[in-house]
Design a protein around this motif. Sequence first.
Motif, mmCIF file in Angstrom:
data_model
loop_
_atom_site.group_PDB
_atom_site.id
_atom_site.type_symbol
_atom_site.label_atom_id
_atom_site.label_comp_id
_atom_site.label_asym_id
_atom_site.label_seq_id
_atom_site.Cartn_x
_atom_site.Cartn_y
_atom_site.Cartn_z
ATOM 1 N N SER A 14 51.003 -87.829 45.129
ATOM 2 C CA SER A 14 50.220 -86.777 44.479
ATOM 3 C C SER A 14 51.036 -85.520 44.204
ATOM 4 O O SER A 14 50.494 -84.519 43.763
ATOM 5 C CB SER A 14 49.016 -86.420 45.350
ATOM 6 N N GLY A 15 52.328 -85.552 44.518
ATOM 7 C CA GLY A 15 53.198 -84.425 44.176
ATOM 8 C C GLY A 15 53.667 -83.564 45.326
ATOM 9 O O GLY A 15 54.318 -82.548 45.114
ATOM 10 N N ILE A 16 53.346 -83.933 46.543
ATOM 11 C CA ILE A 16 53.848 -83.209 47.714
ATOM 12 C C ILE A 16 55.135 -83.899 48.157
ATOM 13 O O ILE A 16 55.139 -85.081 48.444
ATOM 14 C CB ILE A 16 52.822 -83.219 48.865
ATOM 15 N N ASP A 17 56.253 -83.153 48.189
ATOM 16 C CA ASP A 17 57.530 -83.807 48.487
ATOM 17 C C ASP A 17 57.796 -83.909 49.991
ATOM 18 O O ASP A 17 57.101 -83.319 50.808
ATOM 19 C CB ASP A 17 58.688 -83.119 47.773
ATOM 20 N N ASN A 18 58.828 -84.688 50.332
ATOM 21 C CA ASN A 18 59.187 -84.935 51.739
ATOM 22 C C ASN A 18 59.504 -83.656 52.491
ATOM 23 O O ASN A 18 59.142 -83.511 53.659
ATOM 24 C CB ASN A 18 60.391 -85.879 51.821
ATOM 25 N N LYS A 19 60.210 -82.736 51.834
ATOM 26 C CA LYS A 19 60.591 -81.476 52.478
ATOM 27 C C LYS A 19 59.342 -80.690 52.870
ATOM 28 O O LYS A 19 59.269 -80.121 53.958
ATOM 29 C CB LYS A 19 61.467 -80.659 51.541
ATOM 30 N N THR A 20 58.360 -80.671 51.992
ATOM 31 C CA THR A 20 57.114 -79.962 52.271
ATOM 32 C C THR A 20 56.349 -80.626 53.406
ATOM 33 O O THR A 20 55.821 -79.947 54.291
ATOM 34 C CB THR A 20 56.240 -79.892 51.008
ATOM 35 N N LEU A 21 56.290 -81.953 53.403
ATOM 36 C CA LEU A 21 55.623 -82.669 54.494
ATOM 37 C C LEU A 21 56.285 -82.355 55.832
ATOM 38 O O LEU A 21 55.615 -82.160 56.840
ATOM 39 C CB LEU A 21 55.638 -84.180 54.246
ATOM 40 N N ASP A 22 57.614 -82.289 55.823
ATOM 41 C CA ASP A 22 58.350 -81.964 57.045
ATOM 42 C C ASP A 22 58.005 -80.552 57.507
ATOM 43 O O ASP A 22 57.805 -80.316 58.699
ATOM 44 C CB ASP A 22 59.853 -82.108 56.805
ATOM 45 N N SER A 23 57.912 -79.608 56.565
ATOM 46 C CA SER A 23 57.540 -78.235 56.907
ATOM 47 C C SER A 23 56.149 -78.176 57.515
ATOM 48 O O SER A 23 55.908 -77.450 58.479
ATOM 49 C CB SER A 23 57.591 -77.340 55.660
ATOM 50 N N LEU A 24 55.234 -78.934 56.958
ATOM 51 C CA LEU A 24 53.868 -78.960 57.483
ATOM 52 C C LEU A 24 53.833 -79.503 58.911
ATOM 53 O O LEU A 24 53.140 -78.961 59.771
ATOM 54 C CB LEU A 24 52.966 -79.815 56.592
ATOM 55 N N LYS A 25 54.595 -80.558 59.158
ATOM 56 C CA LYS A 25 54.626 -81.161 60.490
ATOM 57 C C LYS A 25 55.185 -80.199 61.533
ATOM 58 O O LYS A 25 54.789 -80.222 62.690
ATOM 59 C CB LYS A 25 55.489 -82.421 60.481
ATOM 60 N N ASN A 29 56.428 -72.414 57.031
ATOM 61 C CA ASN A 29 55.769 -71.838 55.868
ATOM 62 C C ASN A 29 55.724 -72.807 54.692
ATOM 63 O O ASN A 29 56.640 -73.600 54.495
ATOM 64 C CB ASN A 29 56.494 -70.568 55.419
ATOM 65 N N ILE A 30 54.637 -72.710 53.911
ATOM 66 C CA ILE A 30 54.519 -73.441 52.650
ATOM 67 C C ILE A 30 54.091 -72.440 51.588
ATOM 68 O O ILE A 30 53.626 -71.347 51.906
ATOM 69 C CB ILE A 30 53.500 -74.605 52.721
ATOM 70 N N THR A 31 54.243 -72.811 50.337
ATOM 71 C CA THR A 31 53.870 -71.910 49.252
ATOM 72 C C THR A 31 52.372 -71.993 48.980
ATOM 73 O O THR A 31 51.699 -72.956 49.358
ATOM 74 C CB THR A 31 54.623 -72.258 47.951
ATOM 75 N N VAL A 32 51.868 -70.974 48.306
ATOM 76 C CA VAL A 32 50.458 -70.971 47.918
ATOM 77 C C VAL A 32 50.195 -72.109 46.935
ATOM 78 O O VAL A 32 49.133 -72.730 46.967
ATOM 79 C CB VAL A 32 50.074 -69.606 47.303
ATOM 80 N N ASN A 33 51.175 -72.409 46.093
ATOM 81 C CA ASN A 33 51.051 -73.525 45.161
ATOM 82 C C ASN A 33 50.852 -74.839 45.914
ATOM 83 O O ASN A 33 49.986 -75.647 45.566
ATOM 84 C CB ASN A 33 52.293 -73.599 44.261
ATOM 85 N N THR A 34 51.620 -75.049 46.953
ATOM 86 C CA THR A 34 51.485 -76.249 47.780
ATOM 87 C C THR A 34 50.121 -76.279 48.462
ATOM 88 O O THR A 34 49.475 -77.319 48.519
ATOM 89 C CB THR A 34 52.607 -76.312 48.836
ATOM 90 N N LEU A 35 49.689 -75.141 48.957
ATOM 91 C CA LEU A 35 48.373 -75.058 49.586
ATOM 92 C C LEU A 35 47.284 -75.448 48.586
ATOM 93 O O LEU A 35 46.363 -76.191 48.920
ATOM 94 C CB LEU A 35 48.134 -73.648 50.125
ATOM 95 N N GLY A 36 47.427 -74.990 47.355
ATOM 96 C CA GLY A 36 46.472 -75.345 46.310
ATOM 97 C C GLY A 36 46.450 -76.834 46.030
ATOM 98 O O GLY A 36 45.380 -77.440 45.887
ATOM 99 N N LYS A 37 47.644 -77.436 45.970
ATOM 100 C CA LYS A 37 47.731 -78.889 45.749
ATOM 101 C C LYS A 37 47.068 -79.659 46.883
ATOM 102 O O LYS A 37 46.331 -80.618 46.656
ATOM 103 C CB LYS A 37 49.198 -79.335 45.641
#
Length: 53
Positions: A14-25, A29-37
């Motif tokens: 759905s467009g969430i990349d591995n780096k972002t998933l790692d950050s979430l785990k 921090n994540i971007t507002v754009n990522t939060l929206g997705k």
Amino acid sequence: MEAKNISQYKLLKSGIDNKTLDSLKKNKNITVNTLGKLCEILDCTPNDIIEFK
């Protein structure tokens, strides 16, 4: 994610990349754009995902 039966694989597709998933785990921090997705994918609000301390 578990309550809505959404896997990490679906987030990747759905467009969430591995780096972002790692950050979430790691509670980084994540971007507002990522939060929206994430809210779109999970059909929820930001308050369901984040907590301010």
